[in-house]
Design a protein around this motif. Structure first.
Motif, PDB file in Angstrom:
ATOM      1  N   THR A  22      -6.062 -19.934 -17.735  1.00 37.66           N
ATOM      2  CA  THR A  22      -7.002 -18.791 -18.039  1.00 37.66           C
ATOM      3  C   THR A  22      -6.203 -17.297 -18.795  1.00 37.66           C
ATOM      4  O   THR A  22      -6.726 -16.480 -18.249  1.00 37.66           O
ATOM      5  N   SER A  23      -4.966 -17.825 -19.334  1.00 38.47           N
ATOM      6  CA  SER A  23      -4.266 -17.146 -20.326  1.00 38.47           C
ATOM      7  C   SER A  23      -4.817 -16.443 -21.770  1.00 38.47           C
ATOM      8  O   SER A  23      -4.671 -17.560 -22.303  1.00 38.47           O
ATOM      9  N   GLN A  24      -5.905 -15.290 -21.572  1.00 38.77           N
ATOM     10  CA  GLN A  24      -6.658 -14.889 -22.746  1.00 38.77           C
ATOM     11  C   GLN A  24      -5.174 -15.210 -24.452  1.00 38.77           C
ATOM     12  O   GLN A  24      -6.007 -16.199 -25.089  1.00 38.77           O
ATOM     13  N   LYS A  50     -13.034 -13.949 -21.740  1.00 38.82           N
ATOM     14  CA  LYS A  50     -12.994 -14.617 -20.354  1.00 38.82           C
ATOM     15  C   LYS A  50     -14.714 -14.686 -19.570  1.00 38.82           C
ATOM     16  O   LYS A  50     -15.065 -14.280 -19.727  1.00 38.82           O
ATOM     17  N   TRP A  51     -14.659 -15.792 -19.468  1.00 37.44           N
ATOM     18  CA  TRP A  51     -16.253 -16.135 -18.980  1.00 37.44           C
ATOM     19  C   TRP A  51     -15.832 -16.835 -17.462  1.00 37.44           C
ATOM     20  O   TRP A  51     -15.039 -17.632 -16.937  1.00 37.44           O
ATOM     21  N   LEU A  52     -16.512 -16.865 -16.157  1.00 40.02           N
ATOM     22  CA  LEU A  52     -16.799 -16.933 -15.168  1.00 40.02           C
ATOM     23  C   LEU A  52     -17.909 -17.530 -15.191  1.00 40.02           C
ATOM     24  O   LEU A  52     -19.422 -16.381 -15.270  1.00 40.02           O
ATOM     25  N   THR A  59     -11.361 -18.107 -10.152  1.00 37.28           N
ATOM     26  CA  THR A  59     -10.991 -17.665 -11.180  1.00 37.28           C
ATOM     27  C   THR A  59     -12.150 -17.831 -12.853  1.00 37.28           C
ATOM     28  O   THR A  59     -12.159 -18.988 -13.122  1.00 37.28           O
ATOM     29  N   PRO A  60     -11.637 -16.808 -13.482  1.00 36.71           N
ATOM     30  CA  PRO A  60     -12.240 -16.892 -14.899  1.00 36.71           C
ATOM     31  C   PRO A  60     -11.588 -18.040 -15.775  1.00 36.71           C
ATOM     32  O   PRO A  60     -10.090 -18.327 -15.165  1.00 36.71           O
ATOM     33  N   MET A  62     -11.667 -19.241 -19.405  1.00 36.08           N
ATOM     34  CA  MET A  62     -11.493 -18.649 -21.124  1.00 36.08           C
ATOM     35  C   MET A  62     -12.103 -19.773 -21.979  1.00 36.08           C
ATOM     36  O   MET A  62     -13.040 -20.880 -22.384  1.00 36.08           O
TER      37      MET A  62
END
Length: 77
Positions: A22-24, A50-52, A59-60, A62
């Protein structure tokens, strides 16, 4: 002689470190370095967002890709 250009590799992974996925910046770094590590030619800088989605637990994730001369590399978490 084969008429194939190359192989298509898909990795469906589980049990990965969620914080890293989840770290861009980590996903960007993977996409930025991967072409060189596998002997491919990077054509563009990676693009990561980021995408949810409707299946997420809040939690979004990637989604990102990088164009390479041979095709592309994408990651969806």
């Amino acid at each position: 002689m084969s008429d194939e250009f190359g192989v298509h590799v898909t990795i469906d992974a589980s049990g990965c470190n969620k914080r890293k996925l989840t770290s861009q910046s980590i996903v960007y770094d993977i996409l930025n370095k991967m072409p060189g590590k596998i002997g491919m030619t990077k054509m563009t800088l990676p693009y990561v967002v980021k995408w949810l989605d409707k299946f997420a637990d809040g939690t979004p994730g990637m989604s990102g890709f990088v164009m390479i001369a041979e095709s592309h590399i994408s990651i969806h978490t």
